[in-house]
Design a protein around this motif. Sequence first.
Motif, PDB file in Angstrom:
ATOM      1  N   GLY B 359       0.819  -1.205   0.000  1.00  0.00           N
ATOM      2  CA  GLY B 359       0.000   0.000   0.000  1.00  0.00           C
ATOM      3  C   GLY B 359       0.853   1.255   0.000  1.00  0.00           C
ATOM      4  N   LEU B 360       1.910   1.253   0.827  1.00  0.00           N
ATOM      5  CA  LEU B 360       2.780   2.427   0.874  1.00  0.00           C
ATOM      6  C   LEU B 360       3.436   2.665  -0.478  1.00  0.00           C
ATOM      7  CD1 LEU B 360       4.444   1.924   4.376  1.00  0.00           C
ATOM      8  CD2 LEU B 360       2.966   3.801   3.675  1.00  0.00           C
ATOM      9  N   PHE B 361       3.911   1.577  -1.099  1.00  0.00           N
ATOM     10  CA  PHE B 361       4.560   1.733  -2.399  1.00  0.00           C
ATOM     11  C   PHE B 361       3.578   2.245  -3.441  1.00  0.00           C
ATOM     12  CE2 PHE B 361       8.452  -0.659  -1.286  1.00  0.00           C
ATOM     13  CZ  PHE B 361       9.356   0.163  -1.919  1.00  0.00           C
ATOM     14  N   LEU B 362       2.370   1.667  -3.411  1.00  0.00           N
ATOM     15  CA  LEU B 362       1.380   2.147  -4.376  1.00  0.00           C
ATOM     16  C   LEU B 362       1.057   3.608  -4.111  1.00  0.00           C
ATOM     17  CD1 LEU B 362      -1.053  -0.847  -4.874  1.00  0.00           C
ATOM     18  CD2 LEU B 362       1.077  -0.287  -6.005  1.00  0.00           C
ATOM     19  N   GLY B 363       1.036   3.987  -2.831  1.00  0.00           N
ATOM     20  CA  GLY B 363       0.824   5.392  -2.507  1.00  0.00           C
ATOM     21  C   GLY B 363       1.964   6.243  -3.034  1.00  0.00           C
ATOM     22  N   ALA B 364       3.186   5.758  -2.842  1.00  0.00           N
ATOM     23  CA  ALA B 364       4.342   6.478  -3.372  1.00  0.00           C
ATOM     24  C   ALA B 364       4.229   6.621  -4.879  1.00  0.00           C
ATOM     25  CB  ALA B 364       5.628   5.754  -2.996  1.00  0.00           C
ATOM     26  N   GLY B 365       3.799   5.516  -5.527  1.00  0.00           N
ATOM     27  CA  GLY B 365       3.631   5.563  -6.978  1.00  0.00           C
ATOM     28  C   GLY B 365       2.580   6.581  -7.353  1.00  0.00           C
ATOM     29  N   SER B 366       1.517   6.627  -6.568  1.00  0.00           N
ATOM     30  CA  SER B 366       0.445   7.580  -6.844  1.00  0.00           C
ATOM     31  C   SER B 366       0.950   9.011  -6.700  1.00  0.00           C
ATOM     32  CB  SER B 366      -0.712   7.309  -5.886  1.00  0.00           C
ATOM     33  OG  SER B 366      -1.685   8.301  -6.021  1.00  0.00           O
ATOM     34  N   HIS B 468      -2.428  16.056  -8.918  1.00  0.00           N
ATOM     35  CA  HIS B 468      -3.779  15.515  -9.047  1.00  0.00           C
ATOM     36  C   HIS B 468      -3.847  14.115  -8.462  1.00  0.00           C
ATOM     37  CE1 HIS B 468      -2.468  12.762 -12.221  1.00  0.00           C
ATOM     38  NE2 HIS B 468      -1.685  13.764 -12.588  1.00  0.00           N
ATOM     39  N   GLU B 469      -5.034  13.770  -8.087  1.00  0.00           N
ATOM     40  CA  GLU B 469      -5.249  12.422  -7.564  1.00  0.00           C
ATOM     41  C   GLU B 469      -5.179  11.421  -8.707  1.00  0.00           C
ATOM     42  OE1 GLU B 469      -4.909  10.063  -5.548  1.00  0.00           O
ATOM     43  OE2 GLU B 469      -6.090  11.002  -3.973  1.00  0.00           O
ATOM     44  N   SER B 470      -4.789  10.181  -8.394  1.00  0.00           N
ATOM     45  CA  SER B 470      -4.646   9.151  -9.425  1.00  0.00           C
ATOM     46  C   SER B 470      -6.009   8.623  -9.823  1.00  0.00           C
ATOM     47  CB  SER B 470      -3.785   8.022  -8.880  1.00  0.00           C
ATOM     48  OG  SER B 470      -2.518   8.530  -8.553  1.00  0.00           O
ATOM     49  N   PRO B 471      -6.097   7.980 -10.992  1.00  0.00           N
ATOM     50  CA  PRO B 471      -7.368   7.438 -11.467  1.00  0.00           C
ATOM     51  C   PRO B 471      -7.863   6.306 -10.578  1.00  0.00           C
ATOM     52  CG  PRO B 471      -5.567   6.743 -12.869  1.00  0.00           C
ATOM     53  CD  PRO B 471      -5.022   7.787 -11.956  1.00  0.00           C
ATOM     54  N   PRO B 472      -9.130   5.977 -10.685  1.00  0.00           N
ATOM     55  CA  PRO B 472      -9.728   4.965  -9.791  1.00  0.00           C
ATOM     56  C   PRO B 472      -9.029   3.615  -9.870  1.00  0.00           C
ATOM     57  CG  PRO B 472     -11.417   6.133 -11.012  1.00  0.00           C
ATOM     58  CD  PRO B 472     -10.119   6.588 -11.564  1.00  0.00           C
ATOM     59  N   SER B 473      -8.570   3.240 -11.069  1.00  0.00           N
ATOM     60  CA  SER B 473      -7.948   1.910 -11.171  1.00  0.00           C
ATOM     61  C   SER B 473      -6.765   1.822 -10.216  1.00  0.00           C
ATOM     62  CB  SER B 473      -7.491   1.643 -12.606  1.00  0.00           C
ATOM     63  OG  SER B 473      -6.449   2.522 -12.950  1.00  0.00           O
ATOM     64  N   MET B 474      -6.132   2.938  -9.941  1.00  0.00           N
ATOM     65  CA  MET B 474      -5.020   2.914  -9.014  1.00  0.00           C
ATOM     66  C   MET B 474      -5.494   3.031  -7.576  1.00  0.00           C
ATOM     67  SD  MET B 474      -2.435   5.237 -11.282  1.00  0.00           S
ATOM     68  CE  MET B 474      -1.105   5.400 -10.144  1.00  0.00           C
ATOM     69  N   THR B 475      -6.435   3.930  -7.344  1.00  0.00           N
ATOM     70  CA  THR B 475      -6.844   4.157  -5.957  1.00  0.00           C
ATOM     71  C   THR B 475      -7.572   2.953  -5.383  1.00  0.00           C
ATOM     72  OG1 THR B 475      -8.758   5.308  -6.827  1.00  0.00           O
ATOM     73  CG2 THR B 475      -6.912   6.649  -6.104  1.00  0.00           C
TER      74      THR B 475
END
Lengths: 99, 647, 258
Positions: B359-366, B468-475
Amino acid sequence: MNPTWYLILAAVLFIIGAVGVLVRRNAIVVFMCVELMLNAANLTLVTFSRINGTLDGQIMAFFVMVVAAAEVVVGLAILMSIFRTRRSASVDDANLLKY
Amino acid sequence: MLAAQPLAVEYTAASGALSTAWLLIALPALGAVVLLLLGRRADKWGHLLGCATVGISFVLGLWYFFTLRGLGNRSVSLDLYTLIISGNFKVNAGLLYDPLSAVFVLLITGVGFLIHVYSVGYMKDDPGRRRFFAYLNLFVAAMLLLVLGNSFLGLYFGWEGVGLASYLLIAFWYYKPEAATAAKKAFIMNRVGDVGLALAIFILFATLGSVSYQDVFSGVGRMSTTTVTAVTLLLLLGACGKSGQFPLQAWLPDAMEGPTPVSALIHAATMVTAGVYLIARANPLYNASHTGQLVVCSIGAITLLIGCIIGCAKDDIKRILAYSTVSQIGYMFLAVGLGGGAYAAGILHLLTHGFFKAGLFLGAGSVMHGMKDQVNIRRFGGLAKYMPITAATFGIGYLAIIGIPPLSGFFSKDPIIEHAFDRPGWTGWLFGGIALVGAGLTAFYMTRLMVLTFFGKPRWTEDIKHPHESPPSMTVAMIVLAVGSVAAGGLLAFHNALANWLNPVFGGATEQTPAEVAHKIPALAVTALVLVFVLAGVALAVVIFREGTAPQEQPARSVLVRAARANLYADAFNEAVFMRPGQWLARALVYVDNRGIDGLVNGLAAAVGGGSARLRRLQTGFVRSYALTMLGGAFLVVAALLVVRLG
Amino acid sequence: MSATALTTLAAGGGEMGTGEAITFWILGPISVIGALGMVLARNAIHSALFLVTTMFSLGVFYVLQGGPFIGMAQIIVYTGAIMILFLFVLMLVGRDSADSIVETLRGQRVAGIVLGLGFAGLLGTGLWKAVHGAQKTGLDAANQKGNVQAIAAKLFTQYVFAFEVTSALLITAAMGAMVLAHVERAKGEKRSQRERSQERFAPGNYPAPKPGPGVLATSHSVATPALLPDGEVAEGSVPAIVEAAAIEAHPDSLTTKQ
């Protein structure tokens, strides 16, 4: 007197012929030197024939003579054809077959 | 904590639904093959296929999981076919589906599926998306083979497979020199570990004549203590290589050059935990070797400190997370090295870590996605307002990793620290103390990361106008993982659910649940101590970084900071001790080869050539020279004749 | 000459008689001188003549050693046929620079002489030690019924196969010589009589026969050029080869005699 002297004489003649082959450049003279060597060999054959008391040596000398005649004929023919193309009878001039 | 008597390990053959367990591996493998072979024709739908195979695998994994739960001894093995027959050496390619494999399958396919979904959005604009999914599928297949193999050889296959996938994915942007170098570094350092693993397998085969888990674990009693210790240390070397543990930790932070989903899946959640899996799987061996266990604990403790210290000094968001990974895996090593009930604690931490670190990494990616791929946290700040979902999920992961109750990290890290203190003798105090300090440091650097990224005033570079916030597929994936980060720990630790589930694997060792052990320090006291350290770390970080930080790296004032920024000189050490001498050796060998070997061969050839070049001068073409030679020869022959006959 | 007479002439006993010894000591040095002369003479024709001397001496030795037939054959075949062949070829080839005294191969002459002397020493020692003390049978018994008859008896019985093979050798040699000496021209190369005639009468060519040498006028040698009425040498009156030889022999002979 001993027939061995003939052998000594033959050895001397043979060596003279051999040295002649080495030092002369005229192909015809070289041929003559070869003939001299053959003759020296013939002399030893005839002398040994006498020493041993059989005629086989003389017959051998006879054969040598025939072979020498054939050799001279072919050799001189080769020499002629070389001379015809290269205008030279020197054995040193025909030295293309080398390294 | 004496070594448990090795049990006669017996796995029952699979039947019914579980006999199709090979589908777990086959589906992602098929996906990889199809995506790689079809090439550009699959560009349009390749990512969907990649997600689908892993998704189906996850569903299958769930199905098998519940099937397995209904079985008596909860361990089935599945012989697929005979892989190698060479004399007495016979290796069956087979699968072992037991509680340990089952949780790993769920972790790999579950987190894997989420990250696949996330990647659909993250890699949307990358022309190589299909290739990316092919590699990801390849990784999932190899990782599943690693955890499902029923022998060390099967594990080794998967081990090398994930190594390959890791290499391919780190170097996914192969045109970037840093990425290519990082991939090579990862591959080479993994080789060092793999040699250890291979040697351990060789020793097992030489001693026991088999490398299947069943034979090895049943035969531990027949091996001498020295052999067992050697095997455990060599296995540990392999585990260190794959899991980025000291002294082979240097490749893991560099591996962050790969795309962020790769960092999340491979270099945080799954592959790097393969070392923990290996040690947990080989628990009968480690239980039989105190030295082995002590070394595992020491490696874990050293690594967790190294990871924390360097993590405090880094500015690259992904590298901080990478060193955090190194550190957290250090906790897991510490746990599996402690043995007994700590095995389950280690696996628990592995699972929760899989959730919150992914989750943290995906957040970092976001964050990077919204900030034009920037990674420097000194140039972030105040992003919570612009990326609320990312900030929330990242915050949950942050709370989880620092071990705030009731989030998952608390339930998994706390028992490890307790077990560390419970270790008899002074080593218990040492390991416990290190784990405690590590928890405080983790709180410090994670708070630093959190505060500098999401709070305070923006310190953005000029080209960033509107993050900007990331698209839904990412969130979506981030949200799911955040939920996991919150809930997983509590659910799995509730009534020792995971420990009981894993009981068949770790044998009687886990029957002594933590509560029943007489603690050196009361469990509540440890928990309180941990919380104090954590809160102290958080408070310190908040105080220091509340007002943001300088946008550029400031000169280091202390030796420790300088060392931490230089990765504690691990790279410098490797370069000085291995790389430079290696280069010298290679140059020396080149020199020897060029001058010595080639010189000999060439010299011989030159001698022959030169000799014959001189010798052929004898062939002058002058007949009279030949005649002279003939006369000389005749002279010699006659002279020899005379010497022999008349001399 | 009857067989008996031949036998008388040919001594052929085990030891040399006095007459034979005297003949040997006269002809032996002559043959050596002939051989040396052949090697040393600059002129190939002189070489040939020296060789004739040696071969003749050898022929006499053969006769003296109980081999009158082989001695005669030596004189007829060698001194007669082969040496004449040599002289013919010499006439065809002429003299050229190959007769130069200067040695071109470094060390060839010295090495040849040293090796030759060494070889002679070896041969002499070997022969002397091997044969000197041995029993000399002589050919008296073998030549009882005449030398020619005895040779014929052996040649046509014991050596008949070798004798026949010699004939093949001689035929082959003759064929080889013909092949080598023959110059074949392609049909196109042959000039017709018409072409040759046209060439002959082409402007710039002298159509009449070339002038003969001045043999009958001033000398007995074909090397003597003919003189034109004004005393100049007539060009083409001496063949090129002969002319070259003559110039070498008498460098001043061709200068215009005014």
